[in-house]
Motif scaffolding. Structure first.
Motif, mmCIF file in Angstrom:
data_model
loop_
_atom_site.group_PDB
_atom_site.id
_atom_site.type_symbol
_atom_site.label_atom_id
_atom_site.label_comp_id
_atom_site.label_asym_id
_atom_site.label_seq_id
_atom_site.Cartn_x
_atom_site.Cartn_y
_atom_site.Cartn_z
ATOM 1 N N LYS A 68 13.341 11.750 3.184
ATOM 2 C CA LYS A 68 11.613 11.801 3.007
ATOM 3 C C LYS A 68 12.089 13.462 1.710
ATOM 4 O O LYS A 68 10.444 14.156 1.943
ATOM 5 C CB LYS A 68 10.784 11.991 3.738
ATOM 6 C CG LYS A 68 11.234 10.105 3.984
ATOM 7 C CD LYS A 68 10.535 9.358 3.105
ATOM 8 C CE LYS A 68 10.750 7.255 3.928
ATOM 9 N NZ LYS A 68 10.508 6.711 3.014
ATOM 10 N N ILE B 289 9.801 12.137 -4.394
ATOM 11 C CA ILE B 289 10.099 12.655 -2.663
ATOM 12 C C ILE B 289 11.770 11.554 -2.774
ATOM 13 O O ILE B 289 11.820 10.076 -3.559
ATOM 14 C CB ILE B 289 9.011 11.324 -2.058
ATOM 15 C CG1 ILE B 289 8.007 12.546 -1.839
ATOM 16 C CG2 ILE B 289 9.918 11.750 -0.601
ATOM 17 C CD1 ILE B 289 8.482 14.094 -1.383
ATOM 18 N N ARG C 129 11.776 16.403 -0.680
ATOM 19 C CA ARG C 129 10.864 16.249 -2.224
ATOM 20 C C ARG C 129 11.964 16.920 -3.455
ATOM 21 O O ARG C 129 12.954 17.809 -2.558
ATOM 22 C CB ARG C 129 9.814 17.729 -1.769
ATOM 23 C CG ARG C 129 9.235 17.794 -3.648
ATOM 24 C CD ARG C 129 7.953 18.732 -3.485
ATOM 25 N NE ARG C 129 7.096 17.589 -2.571
ATOM 26 C CZ ARG C 129 6.069 16.544 -3.128
ATOM 27 N NH1 ARG C 129 6.395 16.652 -4.150
ATOM 28 N NH2 ARG C 129 4.826 15.886 -2.466
ATOM 29 N N LYS D 248 0.785 -0.700 0.411
ATOM 30 C CA LYS D 248 -0.154 0.209 0.317
ATOM 31 C C LYS D 248 0.608 1.406 0.426
ATOM 32 O O LYS D 248 1.811 1.646 1.395
ATOM 33 C CB LYS D 248 -0.760 -0.316 1.130
ATOM 34 C CG LYS D 248 -2.123 1.324 1.314
ATOM 35 C CD LYS D 248 -2.671 0.665 2.511
ATOM 36 C CE LYS D 248 -4.251 1.378 1.957
ATOM 37 N NZ LYS D 248 -4.774 1.596 3.357
ATOM 38 N N ASP D 249 0.597 2.365 -1.018
ATOM 39 C CA ASP D 249 1.448 3.266 -1.212
ATOM 40 C C ASP D 249 0.880 3.969 -0.007
ATOM 41 O O ASP D 249 -0.693 4.957 0.190
ATOM 42 C CB ASP D 249 0.875 3.502 -2.279
ATOM 43 C CG ASP D 249 1.880 5.090 -2.560
ATOM 44 O OD1 ASP D 249 2.618 6.387 -1.740
ATOM 45 O OD2 ASP D 249 2.666 5.059 -3.431
ATOM 46 N N VAL D 250 1.973 5.000 0.941
ATOM 47 C CA VAL D 250 1.711 5.099 2.115
ATOM 48 C C VAL D 250 0.951 7.186 1.974
ATOM 49 O O VAL D 250 0.540 6.903 2.433
ATOM 50 C CB VAL D 250 2.842 5.469 2.863
ATOM 51 C CG1 VAL D 250 3.232 4.175 3.609
ATOM 52 C CG2 VAL D 250 3.616 6.575 2.381
ATOM 53 N N TYR D 251 1.091 7.056 0.815
ATOM 54 C CA TYR D 251 0.466 9.043 -0.174
ATOM 55 C C TYR D 251 -0.310 8.635 -0.647
ATOM 56 O O TYR D 251 -1.456 9.447 0.017
ATOM 57 C CB TYR D 251 2.201 8.975 -1.210
ATOM 58 C CG TYR D 251 3.130 9.690 -0.225
ATOM 59 C CD1 TYR D 251 4.469 8.070 -0.577
ATOM 60 C CD2 TYR D 251 3.334 10.129 0.766
ATOM 61 C CE1 TYR D 251 5.568 8.966 0.353
ATOM 62 C CE2 TYR D 251 5.117 10.904 1.393
ATOM 63 C CZ TYR D 251 5.797 9.618 0.812
ATOM 64 O OH TYR D 251 7.199 9.660 1.782
ATOM 65 N N THR D 252 -0.731 8.063 -1.232
ATOM 66 C CA THR D 252 -2.309 7.356 -1.733
ATOM 67 C C THR D 252 -2.813 6.639 -2.185
ATOM 68 O O THR D 252 -3.826 6.962 -2.070
ATOM 69 C CB THR D 252 -1.625 7.341 -3.627
ATOM 70 O OG1 THR D 252 -0.776 6.235 -4.212
ATOM 71 C CG2 THR D 252 -0.339 8.084 -4.104
ATOM 72 N N GLU D 253 -2.576 6.045 -0.447
ATOM 73 C CA GLU D 253 -3.565 4.612 -0.075
ATOM 74 C C GLU D 253 -4.044 3.647 -1.506
ATOM 75 O O GLU D 253 -4.727 3.209 -1.935
ATOM 76 C CB GLU D 253 -4.624 5.649 0.726
ATOM 77 C CG GLU D 253 -3.946 6.020 1.876
ATOM 78 C CD GLU D 253 -4.991 6.246 2.714
ATOM 79 O OE1 GLU D 253 -4.834 6.952 3.796
ATOM 80 O OE2 GLU D 253 -6.549 6.448 1.961
ATOM 81 N N CYS E 113 14.633 7.279 -8.438
ATOM 82 C CA CYS E 113 15.622 6.702 -6.515
ATOM 83 C C CYS E 113 16.317 5.645 -6.721
ATOM 84 O O CYS E 113 16.465 4.576 -7.291
ATOM 85 C CB CYS E 113 14.631 5.471 -5.035
ATOM 86 S SG CYS E 113 12.868 6.760 -5.498
ATOM 87 N N GLU F 99 4.572 11.746 -10.644
ATOM 88 C CA GLU F 99 5.086 11.227 -9.801
ATOM 89 C C GLU F 99 4.948 11.898 -9.200
ATOM 90 O O GLU F 99 5.277 13.281 -8.806
ATOM 91 C CB GLU F 99 6.361 10.094 -10.194
ATOM 92 C CG GLU F 99 6.020 9.028 -11.826
ATOM 93 C CD GLU F 99 4.830 8.912 -10.281
ATOM 94 O OE1 GLU F 99 4.570 7.947 -9.952
ATOM 95 O OE2 GLU F 99 4.346 8.670 -11.769
ATOM 96 N N ASN F 100 5.231 11.202 -7.450
ATOM 97 C CA ASN F 100 5.156 12.062 -6.456
ATOM 98 C C ASN F 100 6.717 11.941 -6.803
ATOM 99 O O ASN F 100 7.449 10.709 -5.502
ATOM 100 C CB ASN F 100 5.195 11.553 -5.133
ATOM 101 C CG ASN F 100 5.049 12.132 -3.609
ATOM 102 O OD1 ASN F 100 4.458 13.230 -4.469
ATOM 103 N ND2 ASN F 100 4.548 11.492 -2.593
#
Length: 264
Positions: A169, A164, A171, A57-62, A138, A161-162
């Motif tokens: 963490k 990060i 940006r 589960k993506d913690v940012y988008t759920e 990354c 895309e996010n």
């Protein structure tokens, strides 16, 4: 008539089959609409899949992406394919020459998956990258994959895309990353420090398939404190040579790789 157990298994498989290179992240609502199942059913199955490692589960988008267990099963299948078999002896030689850890990464959608590793004295620096999918911005092994995609793919990625950084963490500025990708493409190698793990560096080069597309990378990783600028240059040459050799054995039709010709 199907039993309830068989029906649940079929629904779980239907959810997993929704994940493709093009659609690698799904939300409960999206899956509910696509499969014409209630949100509660989708959520219940996803919770079970998540608990067993088949989705993350993506913690940012759920939203959800394929998880570690699927990657492990994929590795079993990958073992039977050409890429790993061709790359492994070359990686082992790279490990001997550098004394560092060598990672083979394959592009999957908007992520890079570590599918093989030859561990060196500093293997702790890349242990987290092996068997785990990370976004293409990354670390060296993923950035080099992103740099050699089409301009349309890169522009869409940077826009949507996010961005990060894994290590802190923080940006990432899209314009700064775009310039870095241009430099990587020009030089044919990515060099990063502290992108994924503090105190760790990575040097990566692209691997081409028989159609001339970059779909994988080979990288060397270790601890930054032992990584001098002159060593970065030496390892970059070795990594590019290894990537070239793998590409040729996979049927890459050109006479060299980016930044290096065969007769040099």
């Amino acid at each position: 008539m199907q039993s309830e157990g068989v029906q649940t298994v079929e629904r779980a498989l239907a959810i997993l089959n929704c994940f493709t290179n093009e659609d690698d992240i799904w939300g409960v609502t999206e899956l509910s609409k696509k499969l014409e199942l209630s949100k509660s059913v989708i959520h219940r199955i996803l919770v079970t899949l998540h608990r067993n490692g088949f989705v993350e589960k993506d913690v940012y988008t759920e939203k959800y992406r394929l998880g570690m267990k699927v990657i492990e099963l994929g590795k079993v299948a990958t073992n039977q394919l050409g890429l790993r078999k061709i790359a492994l002896p070359i990686m082992q030689e790279m490990g001997k020459l550098t004394g560092e850890s060598v990672l083979l990464t394959k592009k999957q959608g908007k992520m890079g998956l570590g599918i093989e590793i030859v561990e060196g004295p500093y293997s702790i620096a890349i242990r987290a990258a092996f068997g785990i999918g990370l976004p293409l911005h990354c670390g060296a092994s993923k950035k080099v994959l992103l740099a050699f995609q089409t301009q349309e793919f890169i522009d869409t990625y940077l826009q949507n895309e996010n961005l990060i950084r894994v290590s802190d963490k923080g940006r990432i500025d899209a314009n700064v990353l775009k310039e870095e990708l241009i430099r990587i493409r020009q030089e044919g190698v990515a060099v990063t420090a502290g992108d994924v793990d503090f105190g760790a560096y990575g040097v990566a080069a692209p691997i081409y398939d028989d159609n001339g597309n970059v779909f994988a990378s080979i990288s060397v990783s270790g601890r930054s404190f032992g990584f001098l600028e002159e060593r970065a240059e030496q390892i970059s040459l070795l990594v590019k040579k290894a990537a070239r050799e793998i590409s040729v054995k996979l049927g890459y039709p050109h006479h060299g790789v980016k930044g290096e010709e065969f007769d040099k």
